[in-house]
Design an enzyme around this catalytic site. Structure first.
Site, PDB file in Angstrom:
ATOM      1  N   THR A 415       0.822  -1.215   0.000  1.00 21.35           N
ATOM      2  CA  THR A 415       0.000   0.000   0.000  1.00 21.35           C
ATOM      3  C   THR A 415       0.859   1.270   0.000  1.00 21.35           C
ATOM      4  O   THR A 415       2.019   1.249   0.401  1.00 21.35           O
ATOM      5  CB  THR A 415      -0.994  -0.009   1.174  1.00 21.35           C
ATOM      6  OG1 THR A 415      -1.705  -1.246   1.128  1.00 21.35           O
ATOM      7  CG2 THR A 415      -2.000   1.110   1.116  1.00 21.35           C
ATOM      8  N   ASP A 455      -9.394  -9.029   2.334  1.00 20.31           N
ATOM      9  CA  ASP A 455      -9.840  -8.072   3.357  1.00 20.31           C
ATOM     10  C   ASP A 455     -11.268  -8.367   3.819  1.00 20.31           C
ATOM     11  O   ASP A 455     -11.768  -7.749   4.759  1.00 20.31           O
ATOM     12  CB  ASP A 455      -9.754  -6.629   2.846  1.00 20.31           C
ATOM     13  CG  ASP A 455      -8.387  -6.005   3.112  1.00 20.31           C
ATOM     14  OD1 ASP A 455      -7.492  -6.714   3.613  1.00 20.31           O
ATOM     15  OD2 ASP A 455      -8.220  -4.805   2.829  1.00 20.31           O
ATOM     16  N   SER A 479     -12.090  -1.805   4.206  1.00 17.55           N
ATOM     17  CA  SER A 479     -10.704  -1.325   4.201  1.00 17.55           C
ATOM     18  C   SER A 479     -10.413  -0.566   5.493  1.00 17.55           C
ATOM     19  O   SER A 479     -11.330  -0.215   6.251  1.00 17.55           O
ATOM     20  CB  SER A 479     -10.509  -0.388   3.007  1.00 17.55           C
ATOM     21  OG  SER A 479      -9.266   0.276   3.078  1.00 17.55           O
ATOM     22  N   GLY A 501      -0.387   0.466   5.862  1.00 17.83           N
ATOM     23  CA  GLY A 501      -0.102  -0.207   7.126  1.00 17.83           C
ATOM     24  C   GLY A 501      -1.217  -1.116   7.615  1.00 17.83           C
ATOM     25  O   GLY A 501      -1.297  -1.390   8.818  1.00 17.83           O
TER      26      GLY A 501
END
Ligand code: GLU
Length: 595
Positions: A415, A455, A479, A501
């Site tokens: 990311t 996710d 998310s 993170g």
């Protein structure tokens, strides 16, 4: 999307009433003020390199990204008169090439965009979607047990329909100034001529167990002897150059329809590992979504973030809203009490997050999650002497003002976040991701496909109760990305910030907001300040920092303390008067440049 005048009017009202909200409608003013501020800036063409605790300064425009090639290319766009969205598109294309472990056109992103001309504050959702064939049990074994994380990550099953390109196109159609094709040229040139592999990219290739699973990926990231590409070696990517050329000419349709879309679907369907049923119709159907941001007054500022399907905005605001019930400003940065309070607020906010937040098109969160009365009630659960242990979710919406009206596993080495403010005062805060490092590890046409579907919750229910974030067809996984914009009460953007993170993003962003807004630290000091956070479990302290001295005292208070690397990638721009201050994260390879 909300208009700023409406937001600010309501925000003042709320500050005076000491209550929060999230707000609706379109806008008109502050343009003159912003215009004046911007005209006051001068163009010196100076590039500043970040040093220790000092932020980079500029007076006209600024870019902060995770990589020097991306920052430089985006700065050139601004110098040509491009807007913040133009520069963000160029940066994202270059990042697809030079930071492939983190983000790219095979992934998704969330963008907070402020348009100085209209006052629009938009929350743009380019999150991946599950294909129509996805099922609630696709990440469980025959006995209903969840798959191991990496068993699910690598291969076709985890790949969501990419969203970043459609989202960038949507914002560019509205606010772009330079032609779309121009924005791809730096990435095309770099892909054709080659770029020097960064230290971090080299380390991540060398440290990854799964890249060699797929021959095409192995051929790209390893040399002929099978060794990971070294830092400084020149890497070319002619396949990606051709892909960018097609998108530059044909728009995002070139990826979502035709040959490239067919290649994406075929790669997922024929994957050697975890083949899955993504169809070209899934790609053709993908739509980016413009959502209403979640906004909350905080001290004398207004903070706006991303609504669900990201939990980033609401959870960050919950933490801050809980902290507002304590005199945080009078605490010393890095005092034991500041760590304790942040940890306790984190527990409470994550208990709500884990229960209530998911794709709002499938699961509507309860109203009132950032209502001040509710957060005050939550804050009253905090003891100044003892850690509370695991928090249970609260019941937002009961007896609260119900002002929030939504419209609609630990990892985190991937990311990327970028912040841009242009000469007109338009601002971008964008977090972009292919989820795990190198995503699903599968490459198509020079770029990596994401693994964002991991996710989702791997199990559809817990203790007989359906999980909000369970897999469903065409749904977006929850998310933690938290791109954030902060406004002063005159309507100026004073801060653009965000970080990669995983779910720790929320703690990184919350800490940076407290450090800048409550403690008046400069943006580089705020980013450098060691991390401390809690996600409703252990209290994490950043390894290798002076903060580990708090471990014994926190343990005495009942915290289970874990000292570990907390590899944020905060990229931020702060404005004070007419000066822009750029802060970047030395935990990764951030670079801020401006004029
Ligand atoms: N996939 C994560 C999310 O959307 C981000 C992963 C990361 O930051 O490394 O929350």
């Amino acid at each position: 999307m909300y208009s700023q005048s409406r937001i600010l009017g309501l925000a003042w009202h709320m500050v005076n009433k000491k209550s929060y909200m999230v707000l609706p409608t379109p806008f008109v003013c502050f343009v003159l003020l912003l215009g004046l501020l911007m005209v006051a800036g001068c163009s010196t063409r100076q590039i500043n390199i970040v040093d220790k605790d000092q932020p980079v300064t500029a007076s006209k425009h600024m870019v902060a990204t995770a990589n020097s090639f991306a920052s430089q290319a985006a700065l050139e766009v601004l110098r040509e008169g491009g807007s913040a969205i133009d520069a963000a598109i160029t940066a994202q294309m270059v990042l697809t090439l030079v930071e492939p472990q983190s983000s790219g056109i095979g992934g998704g992103a969330f963008m907070m965009y402020y348009d100085a001309d209209t006052g629009d504050i938009g929350a743009y959702d380019g999150r991946e979607t599950a294909p129509a064939s996805a099922t609630a049990t696709m990440f469980t074994g025959d006995g209903g047990e969840p798959m191991k994380f990496y068993e699910a990550v690598v291969g076709g099953l985890s790949v969501g329909v990419p969203g970043v390109l459609r989202m960038l196109e949507m914002v560019h159609d509205k606010y772009g100034k330079l032609p779309w094709q121009r924005l791809f040229q730096p990435a095309i040139d770099l892909a054709q001529n080659g770029f020097a592999v960064s230290e971090r990219m080299s380390e991540m290739i060398a440290g990854d167990k799964y890249l060699k699973t797929f021959p095409q990926t192995e051929a790209y990231f390893f040399d002929d002897d099978g060794a990971a590409l070294k830092s400084g070696s020149i890497l070319k990517n002619p396949d990606l150059a051709r892909t960018f050329e097609a998108i530059a000419q044909g728009g995002a349709d070139a990826l979502y329809q035709g040959d490239i879309a067919a290649d994406i679907a075929r790669t997922v369907q024929t994957a050697d590992l975890n083949p899955a049923q993504m169809q070209v119709s899934d790609l053709a159907a993908y739509k980016a979504v413009l959502r209403n941001p979640v906004c909350m007054p905080y001290t004398e500022y207004l903070i706006c973030g991303m609504p669900p399907p990201s939990s980033g905005g609401i959870t960050t605001l919950q933490i801050l809203g809980i902290l507002q019930n304590f005199d945080v400003a009078s605490l010393k940065p890095g005092s034991l009490m500041s760590v304790h309070l942040m940890a306790e607020a984190g527990r409470l906010a994550f208990a709500d997050r884990n229960t209530y937040l998911a794709d709002p098109d499938f699961f509507m969160p309860p109203p009132g999650m950032i209502d001040p009365d509710y957060l005050k009630l939550r804050a009253s659960e905090i003891s100044l002497k003892r850690a509370m242990g695991t928090s249970v979710p609260g019941m937002p919406g009961f007896g609260a003002n119900n002002l929030w009206a939504p419209d609609a596993q630990e990892k985190g080495l991937s990311t990327t976040h970028l912040s841009i403010i242009d000469a007109q005062g338009n601002a971008v805060s964008m977090t972009s991701s292919i989820e795990n490092k190198f995503g699903s590890r599968m490459m198509v046409r020079g770029f990596l496909l994401n693994n964002q579907l991991t996710d989702f919750s791997f199990v559809p229910e817990r203790a007989g109760v359906p999980v909000a974030n369970q897999v469903e067809p065409n749904k977006r996984p929850r998310s933690s990305m938290a791109p954030t914009l902060v406004f002063d009460m005159s309507g100026n953007v004073v801060l653009a910030v965000g970080s990669p993170g995983g779910s720790s993003i929320i703690g990184y962003v919350a800490k940076t907001l407290v450090a800048t807004l409550d403690w008046d630290m400069n943006i580089q000091q705020a980013i450098n300040l060691p991390h401390y956070l809690n996600k409703n479990g252990k209290t994490y302290l950043e390894a290798g920092t002076p903060f580990i001295r708090f471990k014994p005292a926190l343990e005495k208070m009942g915290h289970e303390v874990n000292v570990r690397n907390l590899t944020s990638g905060l990229q931020a721009i702060m404005r004070k008067d007419t000066t822009l201050y750029g802060g970047v994260d030395k935990r990764r390879e951030g670079v801020a440049v401006g004029d």
